[in-house]
Scaffold this active site. Structure first.
Site, PDB file in Angstrom:
ATOM      1  N   LYS A 154       0.802  -1.237   0.000  1.00  0.00           N
ATOM      2  CA  LYS A 154       0.000   0.000   0.000  1.00  0.00           C
ATOM      3  C   LYS A 154       0.833   1.286   0.000  1.00  0.00           C
ATOM      4  CE  LYS A 154      -3.278  -0.962  -0.641  1.00  0.00           C
ATOM      5  NZ  LYS A 154      -3.534  -1.544  -1.980  1.00  0.00           N
ATOM      6  N   HIS A 168       7.277  -7.628  -1.991  1.00  0.00           N
ATOM      7  CA  HIS A 168       7.036  -6.969  -0.701  1.00  0.00           C
ATOM      8  C   HIS A 168       7.927  -7.583   0.378  1.00  0.00           C
ATOM      9  CE1 HIS A 168       3.625  -4.647  -1.998  1.00  0.00           C
ATOM     10  NE2 HIS A 168       2.795  -5.653  -2.122  1.00  0.00           N
ATOM     11  N   SER A 222      -4.916   2.993   3.806  1.00  0.00           N
ATOM     12  CA  SER A 222      -5.054   2.330   2.513  1.00  0.00           C
ATOM     13  C   SER A 222      -5.175   0.812   2.711  1.00  0.00           C
ATOM     14  CB  SER A 222      -3.833   2.672   1.646  1.00  0.00           C
ATOM     15  OG  SER A 222      -3.928   2.071   0.386  1.00  0.00           O
ATOM     16  N   GLY A 238       2.241   2.475  -2.834  1.00  0.00           N
ATOM     17  CA  GLY A 238       2.302   3.037  -4.190  1.00  0.00           C
ATOM     18  C   GLY A 238       3.038   2.115  -5.151  1.00  0.00           C
ATOM     19  N   GLY A 270      -5.849   7.856  -3.828  1.00  0.00           N
ATOM     20  CA  GLY A 270      -4.623   8.358  -4.454  1.00  0.00           C
ATOM     21  C   GLY A 270      -4.180   9.733  -3.986  1.00  0.00           C
TER      22      GLY A 270
HETATM   23  P1  A3P Z   1      -5.061   4.788  -1.450  1.00  0.00           P
HETATM   24  O1  A3P Z   1      -5.700   3.529  -0.951  1.00  0.00           O
HETATM   25  O2  A3P Z   1      -4.615   5.697  -0.342  1.00  0.00           O
HETATM   26  O3  A3P Z   1      -5.882   5.495  -2.461  1.00  0.00           O
HETATM   27  P2  A3P Z   1      -0.051  -0.295  -3.636  1.00  0.00           P
HETATM   28  O4  A3P Z   1       0.043  -0.272  -5.122  1.00  0.00           O
HETATM   29  O5  A3P Z   1       1.290  -0.377  -2.970  1.00  0.00           O
HETATM   30  O6  A3P Z   1      -0.989  -1.351  -3.188  1.00  0.00           O
HETATM   31  O7  A3P Z   1      -0.618   1.108  -3.174  1.00  0.00           O
HETATM   32  C1  A3P Z   1      -1.967   1.442  -3.437  1.00  0.00           C
HETATM   33  C2  A3P Z   1      -2.136   2.928  -3.175  1.00  0.00           C
HETATM   34  O8  A3P Z   1      -1.535   3.651  -4.266  1.00  0.00           O
HETATM   35  C3  A3P Z   1      -3.626   3.319  -3.160  1.00  0.00           C
HETATM   36  O9  A3P Z   1      -3.700   4.371  -2.205  1.00  0.00           O
HETATM   37  C4  A3P Z   1      -3.829   3.820  -4.577  1.00  0.00           C
HETATM   38  O10 A3P Z   1      -4.909   4.676  -4.733  1.00  0.00           O
HETATM   39  C5  A3P Z   1      -2.506   4.528  -4.830  1.00  0.00           C
HETATM   40  N1  A3P Z   1      -2.265   4.701  -6.274  1.00  0.00           N
HETATM   41  C6  A3P Z   1      -2.308   3.773  -7.239  1.00  0.00           C
HETATM   42  N2  A3P Z   1      -2.045   4.319  -8.437  1.00  0.00           N
HETATM   43  C7  A3P Z   1      -1.820   5.622  -8.220  1.00  0.00           C
HETATM   44  C8  A3P Z   1      -1.491   6.740  -9.071  1.00  0.00           C
HETATM   45  N3  A3P Z   1      -1.357   6.597 -10.379  1.00  0.00           N
HETATM   46  N4  A3P Z   1      -1.348   7.947  -8.503  1.00  0.00           N
HETATM   47  C9  A3P Z   1      -1.484   8.108  -7.166  1.00  0.00           C
HETATM   48  N5  A3P Z   1      -1.778   7.105  -6.313  1.00  0.00           N
HETATM   49  C10 A3P Z   1      -1.959   5.873  -6.828  1.00  0.00           C
END
Ligand code: A3P
Length: 285
Positions: free
Chosen positions: A44, A99, A129, A46, A249
C-alpha cells in the site's frame, strides 16, 4: 474469506496465491540477474503506481504494453505462486515486484548489479489504505473495524508484518549504488522530476514527448481507467466486490480517518521504533 495468515518465519503472508514452499524456495534460491529491475515496497505504498511508471519508461511512453497485459504479468510478484512461476521461465531483463522484507530477500541480490527501487509512504496513509484494501479483497485476514486494524498495524499483525521493520531493513541498503529510495509523497509533489530521476537511475533516457506520455499515462485518472493496471480484472476469488486499487490516491488521507488520540499513539510508537534514523530521509511530518 480467511481467518488467518500464511505464516513464514514468523511473518504473516497472504493466503490466496501464496504457498509456504514457494516462499521458502524464493528466499533461499531465487537468482536475481544483473539486468533485473526490482520494485520493493511495503504493501500500500504506491507499488502499482511505480510499476506502471517503470513499464512506461521501458516502452518509452508507448501505451501498448500497459493496455494489453495485466500489471501482475508485466511485473510478477516474486514471492507469489504465479509470479514465481512466470519469473523462473522469463528470459532477458525482467521487471520484478516484491514486498519481502530485507532479511528474507533472495541473497543473490547482494552480489548482483540488479537495480532495486524501494518506494515508501507515510505509514499513517499506508495504514488507512491497507485497512480498505484488506477489507475489500480476500487476500488476507479481514479487519472488523479501523480501530482493530490500527492495533494490528502497530503490532505488525498485518500482511508482511511490521512497517517499521520493513523500512528499517531496506533503509540499510540506501547507500548502495544500485538501490534507489523513493517516496509516494515526492511522486505526488513532483511526478515529472521524480520520473526523470527514475529513468536516470535506470540509465534510460526519455525525450520530452516520451516523458510527457509516461507522466500522463501513469496518472491516477488514467490508471484508474486502465483495467490492465487497476486490478479490476482480478478473479472473484481475490476480491469480493467490484474493486479497483486506485481508491483515493492522495497524501494525508489519514487525517480523515484517525482520531487525534490514534494519531498521537501512532506518533509515539513511530518515535520509538524509528529512533536513530535521520528525519530528513522521510518526507512526512
Ligand atoms: P489509497 O488507498 O490511499 O488510495 P499499492 O500499489 O502499494 O498497493 O498502493 C496502493 C495505493 O496507491 C492506493 O492508495 C492507490 O490509490 C494509490 N495509487 C495507485 N495508483 C496511483 C497513481 N497513479 N497515482 C497516485 N496514487 C496511486
Amino acid at each position: 474469506m480467511t481467518d488467518d495468515y500464511l505464516w513464514f518465519e514468523g511473518l504473516p503472508f497472504l493466503v490466496i496465491g501464496y504457498r509456504y514452499e514457494v516462499i521458502k524456495e524464493v528466499c533461499a534460491q531465487f537468482v536475481i540477474k544483473d539486468e533485473d529491475i526490482v520494485t520493493v515496497s511495503y504493501p500500500k505504498s504506491g507499488s502499482h503506481w511505480l510499476i506502471e511508471i517503470l513499464c512506461l519508461i521501458h516502452s518509452k511512453g508507448d501505451t501498448k504494453w500497459i493496455r494489453s497485459v495485466p500489471i501482475w504479468e508485466r511485473a510478477p510478484w516474486l514471492e507469489s505462486e504465479d509470479g514465481y512461476k512466470l519469473l523462473k521461465e522469463r528470459e532477458g531483463p525482467r521487471l520484478l515486484a516484491s514486498h519481502l522484507p530485507f532479511h528474507l530477500f533472495p541473497k543473490s541480490f547482494f552480489t548482483s548489479k540488479a537495480k532495486v527501487i524501494y518506494i515508501m509512504r507515510n505509514p499513517k496513509d499506508v495504514l488507512v489504505s491497507g485497512y480498505y484494501y484488506w477489507t475489500i479483497t480476500n487476500f488476507s485476514k479481514k479487519p472488523e473495524s479501523l480501530e482493530q486494524y490500527f492495533k494490528w498495524f502497530l503490532q505488525g499483525y498485518v500482511p508482511y508484518g511490521s512497517w517499521f521493520e520493513h523500512i528499517r531493513g531496506w533503509m540499510s541498503m540506501r547507500h548502495r549504488k544500485n538501490v534507489l529510495l523513493l517516496s509516494y509523497e515526492e511522486l505526488q509533489k513532483d511526478p515529472r522530476s521524480t520520473i526523470e530521476r527514475i529513468s536516470q537511475f535506470l540509465g534510460k533516457k526519455l525525450n520530452p514527448e516520451e516523458l510527457d506520455s509516461v507522466l500522463k499515462n501513469s496518472s491516477f485518472q488514467v490508471m484508474k481507467e486502465n483495467k490492465m493496471s487497476n486490478l479490476e480484472i482480478l478473479s472473484e476469488e481475490f476480491s469480493s466486490r467490484h474493486f479497483k486499487i486506485t481508491r483515493k490516491g492522495i497524501c494525508g488521507d489519514w487525517k480523515n480517518h484517525l482520531t487525534v488520540a490514534q494519531a498521537e499513539a501512532f506518533d509515539k510508537v513511530y518515535q520509538e521504533k524509528m529512533a536513530g534514523f535521520p528525519k530528513e530521509l522521510f518526507p512526512w511530518e
